[in-house]
Design a protein around this motif. Structure first.
Motif, PDB file in Angstrom:
ATOM      1  N   LEU A 127      40.475 -32.949  51.469  1.00 34.90           N
ATOM      2  CA  LEU A 127      40.713 -34.380  51.689  1.00 34.90           C
ATOM      3  C   LEU A 127      41.042 -34.671  53.151  1.00 34.90           C
ATOM      4  CD1 LEU A 127      40.901 -37.168  50.359  1.00 34.90           C
ATOM      5  CD2 LEU A 127      43.323 -36.682  49.921  1.00 34.90           C
ATOM      6  N   GLU A 128      41.901 -33.867  53.750  1.00 35.40           N
ATOM      7  CA  GLU A 128      42.253 -34.052  55.158  1.00 35.40           C
ATOM      8  C   GLU A 128      41.046 -33.840  56.071  1.00 35.40           C
ATOM      9  OE1 GLU A 128      45.507 -31.349  55.707  1.00 35.40           O
ATOM     10  OE2 GLU A 128      46.968 -32.758  54.867  1.00 35.40           O
ATOM     11  N   THR A 129      40.212 -32.893  55.736  1.00 37.20           N
ATOM     12  CA  THR A 129      39.011 -32.632  56.527  1.00 37.20           C
ATOM     13  C   THR A 129      38.050 -33.814  56.464  1.00 37.20           C
ATOM     14  OG1 THR A 129      39.244 -30.258  56.147  1.00 37.20           O
ATOM     15  CG2 THR A 129      37.077 -31.043  56.860  1.00 37.20           C
ATOM     16  N   VAL A 130      37.866 -34.362  55.279  1.00 36.35           N
ATOM     17  CA  VAL A 130      36.997 -35.528  55.121  1.00 36.35           C
ATOM     18  C   VAL A 130      37.573 -36.716  55.888  1.00 36.35           C
ATOM     19  CG1 VAL A 130      36.125 -37.221  53.456  1.00 36.35           C
ATOM     20  CG2 VAL A 130      36.003 -34.786  52.947  1.00 36.35           C
ATOM     21  N   ALA A 131      38.865 -36.937  55.784  1.00 39.67           N
ATOM     22  CA  ALA A 131      39.503 -38.052  56.483  1.00 39.67           C
ATOM     23  C   ALA A 131      39.362 -37.902  57.994  1.00 39.67           C
ATOM     24  CB  ALA A 131      40.980 -38.145  56.093  1.00 39.67           C
ATOM     25  N   ALA A 132      39.548 -36.701  58.497  1.00 42.69           N
ATOM     26  CA  ALA A 132      39.402 -36.459  59.937  1.00 42.69           C
ATOM     27  C   ALA A 132      37.960 -36.711  60.367  1.00 42.69           C
ATOM     28  CB  ALA A 132      39.826 -35.036  60.277  1.00 42.69           C
ATOM     29  N   GLY A 133      37.028 -36.306  59.556  1.00 39.26           N
ATOM     30  CA  GLY A 133      35.620 -36.557  59.856  1.00 39.26           C
ATOM     31  C   GLY A 133      35.302 -38.041  59.889  1.00 39.26           C
ATOM     32  N   GLN A 134      35.857 -38.782  58.978  1.00 39.94           N
ATOM     33  CA  GLN A 134      35.641 -40.230  58.950  1.00 39.94           C
ATOM     34  C   GLN A 134      36.226 -40.884  60.198  1.00 39.94           C
ATOM     35  OE1 GLN A 134      37.371 -41.252  55.120  1.00 39.94           O
ATOM     36  NE2 GLN A 134      35.338 -41.730  54.343  1.00 39.94           N
ATOM     37  N   GLN A 135      37.401 -40.445  60.611  1.00 44.56           N
ATOM     38  CA  GLN A 135      38.018 -41.002  61.811  1.00 44.56           C
ATOM     39  C   GLN A 135      37.170 -40.717  63.041  1.00 44.56           C
ATOM     40  OE1 GLN A 135      41.986 -39.414  61.929  1.00 44.56           O
ATOM     41  NE2 GLN A 135      42.752 -40.825  60.388  1.00 44.56           N
ATOM     42  N   THR A 136      36.637 -39.516  63.124  1.00 44.79           N
ATOM     43  CA  THR A 136      35.778 -39.154  64.244  1.00 44.79           C
ATOM     44  C   THR A 136      34.539 -40.035  64.274  1.00 44.79           C
ATOM     45  OG1 THR A 136      36.553 -36.872  64.183  1.00 44.79           O
ATOM     46  CG2 THR A 136      34.456 -37.279  65.295  1.00 44.79           C
ATOM     47  N   ILE A 137      33.936 -40.255  63.117  1.00 43.05           N
ATOM     48  CA  ILE A 137      32.750 -41.111  63.032  1.00 43.05           C
ATOM     49  C   ILE A 137      33.084 -42.534  63.452  1.00 43.05           C
ATOM     50  CG2 ILE A 137      31.120 -42.183  61.409  1.00 43.05           C
ATOM     51  CD1 ILE A 137      31.132 -39.458  59.913  1.00 43.05           C
ATOM     52  N   GLU A 138      34.217 -43.047  62.996  1.00 46.59           N
ATOM     53  CA  GLU A 138      34.626 -44.394  63.347  1.00 46.59           C
ATOM     54  C   GLU A 138      34.871 -44.530  64.852  1.00 46.59           C
ATOM     55  OE1 GLU A 138      37.989 -45.286  60.869  1.00 46.59           O
ATOM     56  OE2 GLU A 138      36.773 -45.311  59.045  1.00 46.59           O
ATOM     57  N   LYS A 139      35.500 -43.538  65.454  1.00 51.50           N
ATOM     58  CA  LYS A 139      35.749 -43.565  66.898  1.00 51.50           C
ATOM     59  C   LYS A 139      34.446 -43.545  67.682  1.00 51.50           C
ATOM     60  CE  LYS A 139      40.304 -41.443  66.801  1.00 51.50           C
ATOM     61  NZ  LYS A 139      41.104 -40.233  67.105  1.00 51.50           N
ATOM     62  N   GLU A 140      33.515 -42.710  67.249  1.00 54.55           N
ATOM     63  CA  GLU A 140      32.212 -42.635  67.917  1.00 54.55           C
ATOM     64  C   GLU A 140      31.466 -43.961  67.784  1.00 54.55           C
ATOM     65  OE1 GLU A 140      30.561 -40.326  69.814  1.00 54.55           O
ATOM     66  OE2 GLU A 140      32.522 -39.346  69.905  1.00 54.55           O
ATOM     67  N   THR A 141      31.544 -44.572  66.621  1.00 50.13           N
ATOM     68  CA  THR A 141      30.887 -45.847  66.395  1.00 50.13           C
ATOM     69  C   THR A 141      31.480 -46.933  67.292  1.00 50.13           C
ATOM     70  OG1 THR A 141      30.424 -45.224  64.100  1.00 50.13           O
ATOM     71  CG2 THR A 141      30.281 -47.562  64.641  1.00 50.13           C
ATOM     72  N   GLN A 142      32.810 -46.971  67.412  1.00 53.47           N
ATOM     73  CA  GLN A 142      33.477 -47.934  68.266  1.00 53.47           C
ATOM     74  C   GLN A 142      33.141 -47.696  69.739  1.00 53.47           C
ATOM     75  OE1 GLN A 142      37.611 -47.619  67.294  1.00 53.47           O
ATOM     76  NE2 GLN A 142      37.403 -48.702  65.351  1.00 53.47           N
ATOM     77  N   ARG A 143      33.077 -46.445  70.110  1.00 55.21           N
ATOM     78  CA  ARG A 143      32.788 -46.107  71.505  1.00 55.21           C
ATOM     79  C   ARG A 143      31.379 -46.545  71.889  1.00 55.21           C
ATOM     80  NH1 ARG A 143      30.540 -41.845  74.379  1.00 55.21           N
ATOM     81  NH2 ARG A 143      29.973 -40.771  72.462  1.00 55.21           N
ATOM     82  N   ARG A 144      30.462 -46.377  70.976  1.00 51.34           N
ATOM     83  CA  ARG A 144      29.071 -46.747  71.249  1.00 51.34           C
ATOM     84  C   ARG A 144      28.837 -48.249  71.166  1.00 51.34           C
ATOM     85  NH1 ARG A 144      25.940 -42.095  67.783  1.00 51.34           N
ATOM     86  NH2 ARG A 144      26.759 -40.346  68.965  1.00 51.34           N
ATOM     87  N   GLY A 145      29.651 -48.901  70.319  1.00 52.11           N
ATOM     88  CA  GLY A 145      29.448 -50.333  70.053  1.00 52.11           C
ATOM     89  C   GLY A 145      30.026 -51.177  71.082  1.00 52.11           C
TER      90      GLY A 145
END
Length: 60
Positions: A42-60
């Motif tokens: 669960l923690e691994t999935v949550a960390a992965g989601q946060q990374t994806i969200e940060k990358e999306t915000q950075r690109r957007g």
């Protein structure tokens, strides 16, 4: 979030089965080990989601 939790549970169960097959988990210590496996997945999935969200915000 319910779908993710179901998937985390499924992955955790598959990991537990592999541990049982390799005799790393037994019926006597399953209740002790499984919650830790679930938590790590669960923690691994949550960390992965946060990374994806940060990358999306950075690109957007």
């Amino acid at each position: 979030m319910e779908r993710i939790e179901k998937e985390v549970l499924q992955v955790s169960k598959e990991i537990a089965v592999k541990f049982i097959e390799t005799q790393r988990i037994s019926p006597t210590n399953f209740a002790e080990i499984f919650p830790n496996v679930y938590k790590v997945v669960l923690e691994t999935v949550a960390a992965g989601q946060q990374t994806i969200e940060k990358e999306t915000q950075r690109r957007g």
